[in-house]
Write an enzyme that holds these catalytic residues in place. Structure first.
Site, PDB file in Angstrom:
ATOM      1  N   CYS A  80       0.833  -1.215   0.000  1.00  0.00           N
ATOM      2  CA  CYS A  80       0.000   0.000   0.000  1.00  0.00           C
ATOM      3  C   CYS A  80       0.863   1.258   0.000  1.00  0.00           C
ATOM      4  O   CYS A  80       1.611   1.505   0.952  1.00  0.00           O
ATOM      5  CB  CYS A  80      -0.916  -0.053   1.218  1.00  0.00           C
ATOM      6  SG  CYS A  80      -1.823   1.457   1.534  1.00  0.00           S
ATOM      7  N   CYS A  83       0.102   3.752   2.831  1.00  0.00           N
ATOM      8  CA  CYS A  83       0.584   3.176   4.098  1.00  0.00           C
ATOM      9  C   CYS A  83       2.076   3.449   4.254  1.00  0.00           C
ATOM     10  O   CYS A  83       2.537   3.802   5.342  1.00  0.00           O
ATOM     11  CB  CYS A  83       0.341   1.674   4.153  1.00  0.00           C
ATOM     12  SG  CYS A  83      -1.386   1.204   4.036  1.00  0.00           S
TER      13      CYS A  83
END
Length: 193
Positions: A80, A83
């Site tokens: 991600c 993230c």
């Protein structure tokens, strides 16, 4: 007579606020703070663990319940992009607050059941806890300034961290030992029959 009435009123207000403070309600804390009282809980004990901890199913339930701290639980994945952008920001903020802020990271690829149980549908999904109660949640990667401002609001009013207990564990962690008094103790002036 007027002074006596004012003193009684002041004493009644203090007694009422003290009673309200024991309910540990955020609204009563704000009310007490508006009167100039510091309604903070007992000081937090120094945390012996890492300020950023990988969580799994067995450690997740207890981690947010850290008295006197703001705890962030970050549901993330290695693939991600947002993230990966959020992670260094969280690390900076944790180090700035010297133990008042802890981060628990849950990898949703490894802990699918936990993510499903918590209702995580998008990542990064960050839950914010203060004194063990969830106070906020956000999805996505906010700007560093916005995130810092939010966390500063939750840290405000927390008591400073005190020195660790004698055996190195905080009362909320396993390993802290409370030893009872010996049964031979008597109050001064008393003697055994």
């Amino acid at each position: 007579m007027k002074t006596t009435r004012n003193n009684l009123l002041r004493t009644g207000c203090i007694a009422s606020l003290t009673t309200c403070l024991f309910t540990s309600c955020d609204k009563t804390r704000k009310l007490a703070k508006s009167f100039g009282f510091n309604p903070s809980a007992r000081p937090a004990v120094a945390y012996d663990g890492s300020l950023i901890t990988e969580l799994d199913r067995s450690t997740y339930d207890q981690f947010p319940h850290q008295p006197g701290r703001v705890v962030l639980v970050d549901f993330h994945a290695d693939w991600c992009g947002p993230c990966r952008k959020l992670s260094p920001i969280l690390e900076k903020i944790v180090q700035e607050h010297e133990g008042l802020v802890l981060v628990g990271k849950v990898n949703v690829d490894v802990n699918k059941e936990l993510a499903a149980k918590e209702g995580v549908s998008e990542i990064p999904d960050v839950r914010v806890y203060r004194d063990g109660k969830q106070v906020a949640k956000f999805v996505g990667a906010p700007s560093e300034n916005k995130l810092r401002q939010q966390i500063n609001e939750y840290v405000e009013g927390l008591p400073p961290i005190t020195a660790s207990t004698t055996n190195g564990a905080s009362p909320s962690q396993p390993g802290s030992v409370i030893t009872p008094m010996s049964k031979d103790w008597l109050p001064p002036g008393m003697s055994r029959r």
